[in-house]
Motif scaffolding. Structure first.
Motif, PDB file in Angstrom:
ATOM      1  N   GLY A 569     -54.187  64.306 -28.294  1.00  0.00           N
ATOM      2  CA  GLY A 569     -52.859  64.768 -27.909  1.00  0.00           C
ATOM      3  C   GLY A 569     -52.938  65.921 -26.928  1.00  0.00           C
ATOM      4  N   TYR A 570     -53.898  66.827 -27.153  1.00  0.00           N
ATOM      5  CA  TYR A 570     -54.145  67.881 -26.168  1.00  0.00           C
ATOM      6  C   TYR A 570     -54.429  67.267 -24.803  1.00  0.00           C
ATOM      7  CZ  TYR A 570     -57.065  70.851 -23.275  1.00  0.00           C
ATOM      8  OH  TYR A 570     -57.609  71.515 -22.196  1.00  0.00           O
ATOM      9  N   MET A 572     -53.441  64.520 -23.591  1.00  0.00           N
ATOM     10  CA  MET A 572     -52.218  64.029 -22.958  1.00  0.00           C
ATOM     11  C   MET A 572     -51.503  65.176 -22.231  1.00  0.00           C
ATOM     12  SD  MET A 572     -52.376  60.853 -23.661  1.00  0.00           S
ATOM     13  CE  MET A 572     -54.180  61.045 -23.734  1.00  0.00           C
ATOM     14  N   ASN A 573     -51.446  66.346 -22.870  1.00  0.00           N
ATOM     15  CA  ASN A 573     -50.841  67.504 -22.228  1.00  0.00           C
ATOM     16  C   ASN A 573     -51.630  67.938 -20.993  1.00  0.00           C
ATOM     17  OD1 ASN A 573     -48.746  67.716 -24.125  1.00  0.00           O
ATOM     18  ND2 ASN A 573     -49.976  69.002 -25.489  1.00  0.00           N
ATOM     19  N   GLN A 576     -51.110  65.614 -18.038  1.00  0.00           N
ATOM     20  CA  GLN A 576     -49.823  65.835 -17.373  1.00  0.00           C
ATOM     21  C   GLN A 576     -49.992  66.576 -16.043  1.00  0.00           C
ATOM     22  OE1 GLN A 576     -46.808  64.915 -17.568  1.00  0.00           O
ATOM     23  NE2 GLN A 576     -46.110  64.581 -19.665  1.00  0.00           N
ATOM     24  N   ASN A 588     -48.252  61.694 -27.088  1.00  0.00           N
ATOM     25  CA  ASN A 588     -48.940  62.887 -27.591  1.00  0.00           C
ATOM     26  C   ASN A 588     -48.594  63.061 -29.062  1.00  0.00           C
ATOM     27  OD1 ASN A 588     -49.573  65.503 -28.414  1.00  0.00           O
ATOM     28  ND2 ASN A 588     -48.124  66.482 -27.028  1.00  0.00           N
ATOM     29  N   GLY A 591     -50.694  67.193 -30.646  1.00  0.00           N
ATOM     30  CA  GLY A 591     -51.678  67.736 -29.725  1.00  0.00           C
ATOM     31  C   GLY A 591     -51.453  69.205 -29.422  1.00  0.00           C
ATOM     32  N   MET A 640     -43.176  61.190 -21.607  1.00  0.00           N
ATOM     33  CA  MET A 640     -44.031  61.399 -22.788  1.00  0.00           C
ATOM     34  C   MET A 640     -43.237  61.262 -24.081  1.00  0.00           C
ATOM     35  SD  MET A 640     -46.209  64.800 -23.945  1.00  0.00           S
ATOM     36  CE  MET A 640     -47.588  64.611 -22.815  1.00  0.00           C
ATOM     37  N   VAL A 642     -43.533  62.500 -27.856  1.00  0.00           N
ATOM     38  CA  VAL A 642     -44.210  63.527 -28.654  1.00  0.00           C
ATOM     39  C   VAL A 642     -43.952  63.230 -30.129  1.00  0.00           C
ATOM     40  CG1 VAL A 642     -44.401  65.988 -29.156  1.00  0.00           C
ATOM     41  CG2 VAL A 642     -43.900  65.226 -26.819  1.00  0.00           C
TER      42      VAL A 642
END
Length: 704
Positions: A569-570, A572-573, A576, A588, A591, A640, A642
């Motif tokens: 998940g991190y 995914m950030n 970005q 995500n 994350g 996204m 979340v």
């Protein structure tokens, strides 16, 4: 680039001979409902003679999504014998054979007047027809039993539960878990010296820890007052089994049944920064236990006494504060106290240990390039031999139980199918003993998984996998699957949560890459992610995704989304801003969004500090800010989804709220899914169905 392809329904000629009939052309694709209701085979238990095996299977009602666990019995020495469903163990959990032939288990005990039912120890005998006879309650404690361990002769029993450290007996209901609740209101009151204030998904209870007591066992009843394994107050205060994930493997008896070995870590102000699990020994005299691994301030765990009473095997890390260090098998001579690092030259991390009945060998499991095979270790020389239990297709081997006659009982699962029970005899091919889910899987449309490798960051060899429908026509949208950990692997194993097969069955090609920091490739590869969360791993993902597209022309790289949980998940950030134009959408799940907030909100401080060079945020903020997604929101542009759990204390849910708020402020299409009753994972059946439906709808919105 090389590849190895494996069909999920036809694993090998050996597997074909044992499997249920293959699915006919046009079989239905696997759905989320299939995954969630697929039977789940648990940890097997054998009788002392090795002639019977008892195995739990958890089933989920497809109408109300209620889960229940039943037990199945099978003879191991009879030709053509099959699994027999056990009757008469209603409400049982943690059932296992004792050496006396009885099956011991946990179930609600008889209610005391004015009190709720408590979990107690019971026993019963199983007939060849699976019927439980002579069911009787063994214990009658004032508090619920969380777990138990029987001595080799079944004449003593160790039990554990959360009990106040100053309680002299097994349970003080008026004091257990109450020290941090002074009243008159509902407030929890903590002091800095308490250490953890919350852990994983629970608030801490200072002064109360999981404690082990040993009792005599005679005529089917617990006898006597019991002896606390942690000794008098002031010696050891810590959880056994360890929290949050410790289990029966943390409490074991010596071969003669006179001593107890257990794993614990001191619970004090330093505990949130400490990985110093130790192995303790109690002679059950009531005195202080002995710390057998005091010389090592890193993790020591998985105690395994040899059946002949000569040795204690266990695994040890060497670097304090590092939870993903290599677990080297150690051998302690119980007479001399001499300790030998058996597998110091083997660049793999042992994940389980079990002795053969004659004490000649240790059987270990360890991740090894997308597989988790079993290995045989010679305690005399330290020689490690990889076992070929499923020729050419080990996948994920677990729950190994060595038996007399060169037999090995184990479970095996893969991306293709969930766990089943197997028996290996000498050098002959293994035999599948169960059909917990094999027939159901065979009735579904198959998927195919292909392994590939490529030159990643620093020109290192990096491995990945592609999973897609076996008979798909036309081009397939792509999903980049990013695993968590970050020291982990999307290897060839079944998952009840992040499952490549069920996702591929929706019409996608699922690509996973074991980037720098992944496990199963040697310790240097694992270590390489420290201080580099957004560096080499992202480079590997970029190169790996390109390699997958080059490998399989059916994958449509112009229609792609990426998804991941925890470290995934991190990522995914991070994607970005650092790979902003590559994907149509992102998912995500729990994350990391803001490194500074994460550094002070997460409970296991050892983890976040090690990952950023071993210092707290205020000591080296630059190490954290270098890879902080929250500082790069200006570049965010990809839609996204979340997902977060309000009971997640590992990556607390405000991290997900922060990411979603950033998307709102940037006017980027986004959705937020919040589970008030889930932690870092989504475990409840209905919640899992909602998770899958939401994720599938989100992916379809952007890719179909």
């Amino acid at each position: 680039m090389t590849a190895r392809t494996q069909a999920s329904a036809i694993l090998s000629a050996w597997a074909l001979a044992l499997a249920a009939p293959l699915a006919a052309q046009g079989a239905p694709a696997m759905r989320a409902e299939d995954l969630i209701t697929m039977p789940r085979l648990g940890t097997p238990s054998t009788n002392a003679e090795g002639t019977l095996v008892l195995v739990p299977i958890t089933e989920t009602d497809p109408k109300v999504y209620q889960r229940s666990t039943g037990y199945w019995l099978r003879q191991l020495d009879g030709p053509g014998s099959g699994m027999v469903r056990v009757t008469g163990l209603d409400g049982a959990s943690d059932a296992r054979f004792g050496s006396d032939g009885w099956v011991y288990f946990l179930a609600d005990g008889a209610r005391r007047e004015g009190a709720e039912a408590t979990s107690q120890i019971w026993r019963a005998r199983l007939g060849p027809d699976g019927a439980a006879r002579g069911r009787a309650q063994v214990s009658d404690f004032a508090v619920s039993v969380a777990g138990f361990a029987l001595s080799p002769k079944a004449d003593r029993i160790a039990v554990w539960a959360d009990i106040a450290r100053d309680c002299p007996t097994f349970g003080c209901p008026g004091r257990d878990g109450k020290a941090h609740l002074p009243g008159p209101g509902t407030g929890r009151h903590y002091r800095s010296e308490d250490g953890f204030i919350r852990h994983w998904d629970s608030w801490a209870t200072p002064g109360t820890v999981s404690r082990v007591f040993a009792f005599a066992l005679a005529d089917g009843r617990v006898r006597g007052a019991g002896v606390a394994a942690d000794g008098p107050v002031g010696t050891l205060t810590g959880d056994t089994p360890t929290k949050p994930f410790g289990g029966n493997e943390d409490v074991v008896w010596s071969a003669d049944g006179k001593r107890l070995f257990f794993v614990a870590r001191q619970a004090d102000r330093n505990e949130p920064k400490s990985t110093n699990l130790d192995i303790w020994q109690s002679d059950l005299s009531g005195g202080a236990p002995v710390n057998l691994t005091a010389a090592n301030t890193a993790t020591d765990t998985l105690p395994a006494p040899s059946p002949d009473g000569q040795y204690l095997a266990y695994v040890a890390m060497t670097r304090p504060g590092y939870e993903a260090d290599r677990q080297v098998v150690q051998l302690r001579d119980l007479k001399s106290g001499t300790v030998t690092a058996l597998t110091a030259k083997w660049d793999r991390s042992a994940g389980s240990l079990a002795w053969t009945p004659d004490s000649r060998f240790l059987i270990a499991t360890a991740q090894d390039v997308l597989d988790t095979p079993a290995f045989r270790i010679d305690p005399r020389s330290g020689t490690v031999e990889r076992l070929d239990l499923v020729p050419g297709n080990e996948a994920h081997i677990a729950n190994t139980v060595p038996l007399h006659g060169e037999r090995l009982l184990f479970t095996r699962d893969s991306i293709a199918a969930p766990a089943e029970l197997y028996l290996a005899k000498g050098n002959r091919p293994s035999q599948r003993l169960s059909d917990a889910a094999a027939s159901r899987i065979a009735a579904l449309a198959p998927v195919v998984t292909t392994r590939f490798r490529f030159a990643g960051a620093d020109n290192a060899t990096v491995w990945g996998q592609i999973t897609k429908p076996a008979n798909a026509r036309g081009r397939l949208p792509a999903i980049l699957y990013v695993h968590g950990g970050p020291q982990g692997s999307f290897n060839d194993a079944w998952s009840n949560r992040w499952n490549p097969r069920v996702l591929a069955s929706q019409g996608y090609a699922v690509v996973s890459v074991d980037f720098h920091g992944s496990t199963g490739y040697g310790q240097a590869f694992v270590d390489s992610i420290q201080n580099d969360w957004g560096g080499k791993p992202l480079e590997d993902l970029k190169k790996g995704f390109a390699a997958a597209l080059a490998q399989d022309k059916q994958i449509d790289g112009s229609r792609a989304c990426a998804m991941g949980a925890s470290y995934g998940g991190y990522m995914m950030n991070w994607i970005q801003s650092e790979w902003a134009d590559r994907f149509k959408c992102l998912v995500n799940h729990n994350g990391v969004f803001d490194m500074r907030a994460m550094a002070y909100e997460t409970e296991e401080q050892w983890f976040i500090q090690w990952e950023h060079g071993g210092k707290a945020y205020h000591e080296d903020p630059a190490a954290y800010e270098r890879w902080n997604p929250a500082t790069r929101i200006a570049k965010w542009q990809t839609p996204m989804l979340v997902v977060l759990g309000e009971r997640d204390f590992r990556i607390p849910y405000p991290q997900g709220i922060g990411a979603f708020t950033a998307l709102q402020l940037k006017a980027v299409p986004a959705e937020l899914l919040v589970f008030p009753d889930e932690n870092h994972w989504v475990l409840k059946a209905k919640n899992s169905l909602q998770w899958h439906n939401t994720v599938f709808d989100w992916l379809a919105r952007w890719l179909k």
